[in-house]
Design an enzyme around this catalytic site. Structure first.
Site, PDB file in Angstrom:
ATOM      1  N   HIS A  58      18.466  68.063  23.922  1.00 30.79           N
ATOM      2  CA  HIS A  58      19.852  67.579  23.984  1.00 30.79           C
ATOM      3  C   HIS A  58      20.406  67.747  25.409  1.00 30.79           C
ATOM      4  CE1 HIS A  58      23.918  67.251  21.659  1.00 30.79           C
ATOM      5  NE2 HIS A  58      23.937  66.587  22.793  1.00 30.79           N
ATOM      6  N   HIS A  60      22.312  65.644  28.760  1.00 31.07           N
ATOM      7  CA  HIS A  60      22.987  64.454  29.288  1.00 31.07           C
ATOM      8  C   HIS A  60      22.567  64.253  30.740  1.00 31.07           C
ATOM      9  CE1 HIS A  60      25.546  63.706  25.786  1.00 31.07           C
ATOM     10  NE2 HIS A  60      25.557  65.015  25.653  1.00 31.07           N
ATOM     11  N   ARG A  62      23.372  61.591  32.584  1.00 30.88           N
ATOM     12  CA  ARG A  62      24.462  60.879  33.286  1.00 30.88           C
ATOM     13  C   ARG A  62      23.952  59.708  34.133  1.00 30.88           C
ATOM     14  NH1 ARG A  62      27.764  63.155  29.843  1.00 30.88           N
ATOM     15  NH2 ARG A  62      28.651  65.172  30.412  1.00 30.88           N
ATOM     16  N   ASN A  92      24.466  58.018  25.748  1.00 33.82           N
ATOM     17  CA  ASN A  92      25.825  57.629  26.154  1.00 33.82           C
ATOM     18  C   ASN A  92      25.983  57.597  27.668  1.00 33.82           C
ATOM     19  OD1 ASN A  92      25.542  60.493  25.995  1.00 33.82           O
ATOM     20  ND2 ASN A  92      27.748  60.748  26.099  1.00 33.82           N
ATOM     21  N   ASP A 149      25.025  60.425  19.687  1.00 32.97           N
ATOM     22  CA  ASP A 149      25.744  61.520  20.344  1.00 32.97           C
ATOM     23  C   ASP A 149      26.928  61.007  21.160  1.00 32.97           C
ATOM     24  OD1 ASP A 149      26.242  64.193  20.824  1.00 32.97           O
ATOM     25  OD2 ASP A 149      25.282  64.113  22.770  1.00 32.97           O
ATOM     26  N   HIS A 176      25.538  63.430  15.908  1.00 33.90           N
ATOM     27  CA  HIS A 176      26.728  64.169  16.352  1.00 33.90           C
ATOM     28  C   HIS A 176      27.713  64.079  15.185  1.00 33.90           C
ATOM     29  CE1 HIS A 176      30.074  64.897  19.485  1.00 33.90           C
ATOM     30  NE2 HIS A 176      30.698  64.672  18.345  1.00 33.90           N
ATOM     31  N   HIS A 229      24.287  70.192  17.776  1.00 32.22           N
ATOM     32  CA  HIS A 229      25.287  71.204  18.155  1.00 32.22           C
ATOM     33  C   HIS A 229      26.190  71.714  17.025  1.00 32.22           C
ATOM     34  CE1 HIS A 229      27.527  67.523  18.427  1.00 32.22           C
ATOM     35  NE2 HIS A 229      27.309  67.294  19.692  1.00 32.22           N
ATOM     36  N   ASP A 302      22.852  70.840  25.019  1.00 28.76           N
ATOM     37  CA  ASP A 302      23.944  69.885  25.196  1.00 28.76           C
ATOM     38  C   ASP A 302      24.439  69.976  26.650  1.00 28.76           C
ATOM     39  OD1 ASP A 302      25.837  67.950  24.867  1.00 28.76           O
ATOM     40  OD2 ASP A 302      27.151  69.110  23.557  1.00 28.76           O
TER      41      ASP A 302
END
Ligand SMILES: [Zn+2]
Length: 421
Positions: A58, A60, A62, A92, A149, A176, A229, A302
């Protein structure tokens, strides 16, 4: 380069190894049989733990779209320093990972980095929760899971279709769990502290309702639903119930949720603002218990890096999330192993074996690793968290200045040394 790691306590839950034993890396491959050759590098690992690299499902990245917060190269370097040799990105980003072109971009860029970079694909187009994405095409391109997510699918019927579709392509769904109607304009856990700070509260039921819904849909569709999470006592009980029903579910929690309560938000510290929010002491107790009794299968970070300008604003406008990779293992050692007597082998099972099982990785076991992913860490080393030394672009951590135990000394990923203290 041939490397010999000597005298360490070798712990590999997937290989049923927990003993003082040497391990070598020969032409990039791990070997428990030590050949009689001259090694290019011999490292004494006495009083250190040697294990397969951690697998963080998990993260991110970016990238694409928000490279000022983090990019695939910087997140990989932060992972290497953290003992994490496989990272799984969330969809995302911008454009969303909802088609094979973006999957291809992430995986190709990931190949150039020092660790194994994998990605999820979004369940719906543009993460909008309405039209299903091209899950089949993304699977062909190499996604290891589907996820919603940050943009949880609200409509139960669309979620059902997304799960059926994922199941068809033999992909787990990382969910999520959040009822958005319940959390609109909410900033922190519902309770005394939110009232004191005058911030709109985020009820725990927003998470628990969706855990129950998604567990029921896992039962209905047969698709493996992985609850991301997990933060509440009720959530732990919901997962326990779902497992008791025989539904195909697993659950993860993150170090911040077994370490901090919403007291960390007092003083409006935006680094403590995350989604879902930090909860209460009884939740931490339930999460630790859930880790011990295997209701919670997986530890992930996360990792949610943000730029300074995303966080140095008033609490209500600040972005959600904290950077997590570089504090993860020390927080596990401090909070789980030292404070709560969770054996390190159990921590490693939840940070290597179980995540590998979920995403179909073979990097959890020395018997199946194609190229060696091995770490050496010292659980007794005392550290003081210093965010200015993070390799992640995100310095948004509520743990700056924390005194913890546990330090990664060496990381070998893809058969090569990629971090050395
Ligand atoms: Zn999330």
């Amino acid at each position: 380069m041939n490397i010999l790691l000597k005298n360490g306590l070798l712990i590999s839950p997937s290989d049923n190894i927990n003993e003082i034993r040497d391990i070598a890396v020969i032409d990039g491959k791990p070997s428990l049989v030590i050949p009689d050759i001259k090694f290019d590098k011999v490292i004494d690992c006495k009083e250190k733990i040697v294990s397969p690299g951690l697998i963080d499902i998990h993260v991110h990245f970016r990238d694409p779209g928000f490279e000022y917060k983090e990019d695939i190269n910087s997140v990989a370097n932060a992972a290497a320093k953290s003992g994490v040799t496989t990272i799984v990105g969330m969809p995302n980003v911008k454009p969303a990972i909802d088609n094979k072109t973006v999957v291809n971009y992430v995986l190709n860029k990931g190949k150039e980095t020092v660790v194994n970079v994998l990605t999820t694909g979004s369940a719906t187009k543009s993460n909008a929760g309405e039209t299903l994405a091209e899950i089949g095409e993304m699977k062909e391109e190499g996604i290891c899971a589907v996820s919603d997510d940050a943009y949880p699918i609200q409509n139960a019927n669309i979620m059902r279709r997304a799960l059926e579709y994922s199941k068809n392509f033999d992909l787990p769904f990382m969910a999520h769990c959040e009822d958005k109607n319940f959390t609109k304009d909410a900033y922190m856990n519902e309770g005394y502290n939110a009232s004191m700070l005058g911030l709109r509260p985020w009820p725990r039921e927003a998470e628990e309702i969706m855990i129950l819904r998604n567990a029921l849909l896992a039962g209905l569709t047969g698709c493996h639903v992985h609850i991301q999470h997990l933060t509440t006592k009720g959530g732990v009980e919901a997962v326990k119930w779902a497992k008791g029903q025989g539904y195909p579910v697993s659950a993860e929690t993150c170090p911040q949720y077994f370490t901090l309560t919403d007291d960390a938000c007092l003083g409006y510290d935006t680094n403590a603002k995350c989604c879902p929010p930090l909860r209460r002491p009884e939740d931490i107790e339930a999460i630790v218990k859930g880790i011990k009794d295997n209701t919670i299968d997986i530890i992930a970070t996360d990792h949610a890096p943000h730029a300074i300008e995303d966080k140095e604003v008033e609490f209500m406008s600040a972005a959600f999330g904290m950077t997590g990779l570089e504090t993860a293992l020390p927080l596990c050692i401090e909070e789980l192993y030292i404070k709560n007597k969770v054996p390190i082998e159990v921590i490693l099972r939840k940070y290597i074996t179980e995540p590998a099982k979920l995403i179909g990785s073979k990097q959890d076991s020395f018997a199946t690793q194609e190229l060696a992913d091995i770490i050496v860490f010292d659980p007794k080393a005392e550290i003081v968290v210093d965010k200015t030394k993070f390799l992640s672009k995100g310095k948004n951590t509520p743990f700056d200045g924390f005194k913890l135990h546990g330090e990664v000394e060496l990381t070998i990923a893809k058969g090569k040394i990629c971090y050395e203290k």
